[in-house]
Motif scaffolding. Sequence first.
Motif, PDB file in Angstrom:
ATOM      1  N   UNK A 234      10.528  -0.326   4.413  1.00 58.55           N
ATOM      2  CA  UNK A 234       9.192   0.215   4.143  1.00 58.55           C
ATOM      3  C   UNK A 234       9.189   1.738   4.215  1.00 58.55           C
ATOM      4  N   UNK A 235       9.890   2.282   5.210  1.00 59.75           N
ATOM      5  CA  UNK A 235       9.924   3.735   5.366  1.00 59.75           C
ATOM      6  C   UNK A 235      10.785   4.406   4.305  1.00 59.75           C
ATOM      7  N   UNK A 236      11.895   3.792   3.952  1.00 60.65           N
ATOM      8  CA  UNK A 236      12.839   4.428   3.033  1.00 60.65           C
ATOM      9  C   UNK A 236      12.478   4.223   1.570  1.00 60.65           C
ATOM     10  N   UNK A 237      11.946   3.037   1.220  1.00 57.38           N
ATOM     11  CA  UNK A 237      11.710   2.694  -0.178  1.00 57.38           C
ATOM     12  C   UNK A 237      10.238   2.535  -0.533  1.00 57.38           C
ATOM     13  N   UNK A 238       9.353   2.572   0.433  1.00 59.32           N
ATOM     14  CA  UNK A 238       7.923   2.337   0.197  1.00 59.32           C
ATOM     15  C   UNK A 238       7.683   0.956  -0.404  1.00 59.32           C
TER      16      UNK A 238
END
Length: 396
Positions: A258-262
């Motif tokens: 979630x943080x890296x790829x949205x």
Amino acid sequence: MFPVTSRRHFSFSLYMLRSSSPHNHVLYSSSSFLPSFASSRSSATKDYRKSSSPPMAACIDTCRTGKPQISSRDSTRSHDDESGFRYLNYYRTGYPDRVSRAPINVTQTKTLHTRPLVEDLDRDAEIDDVWEKIREEAKSDIQREPIVSGYYHASIVSQRSLEAALANTLSVKLSNLNLPSNTLFDLFNGVLEEHPEIVESVKQDLIAVKERDPACISYVHCFLHFKGFLACQAHRIAHELWTQDRKILALLIQNRVSEAFAVDFHPGAKIGTGILLDHATAIVIGETAVVGNNVSILHNVTLGGTGKQCGDRHPKIGDGVLIGAGTCILGNITIGEGAKIGAGSVVLKDVPPRTTAVGNPARLLGGKDNPKKHDKDPGLTMDQTSHISEWSDYVI
């Protein structure tokens, strides 16, 4: 000439070396080599020899070829031990011209995990066509753009398998200061090697992206740079951990994706094969959602619930479905096989197979009683606009 004292000290040292070595017949062909004063050494010297430590374990002697060798006092030592002993005696850490050591950066976390390049033909024969194609494309890209050679070599060319390459890419992209990439690599690679069915899904996803997305210029481009593809593969690993009741690790992977790829897939969601997540930003899929095979989903799509109820509360997406950008499908409803959901729609009720639903709230093209149906899977054709002329009076 040496002073008398120095000569005596040197000769006495030679005598001690001869007497302590099991190969003294090699060092000295006869006792006549010893100086005459050695036979008349004092009794104090004899006492010293009796009370001294055991003879040296090994010394350097000369074989018949004249080359120095290491001889061991222990005749039972194995060949490997002798090789290791020989290496340790010749290796000098204080000589930078023999061994150069690069400084170690203890703060480095994003390590590229490389493996030896596989050249064995028998091993290459076992590699599937997709992986071989990725490697060929990587080598071609290196020739065209030498500046990417280091990145491509570490990510693709030096990797021994598709599993290792994928684990490496994901671990590098999902690592942070507190979660080293080598830890993630071991975790990802272990899951992929133990579950070949996941690797088969990875291959089908690669083919799906290459065939359906005109922006995808090659397999290697998708493999390294498409965050929708990478997020989907990370979810497959997280889902396997979830089913093994390793929920802490599964949720950790979800958070990093979630943080890296949205992209936010709950690890409990079930995802089929041949999935295309086009652009992928802001896609959200809930815990009890199910996505079938050959489904195409564009960016900003939500497969969510309608409130805080527990249990089975998320949508079920059939095979071959196309979901347009900005769509919300909410609740425990079913989107039938081969259905099409237009961009920006809000779907709250079941959609029959091979029909088109558009609008907010969504309604069926052709009406509820007699909806228009199509005979092709929109998830494969990616047709998102053909229904507009028959449904809307929108003009420019």
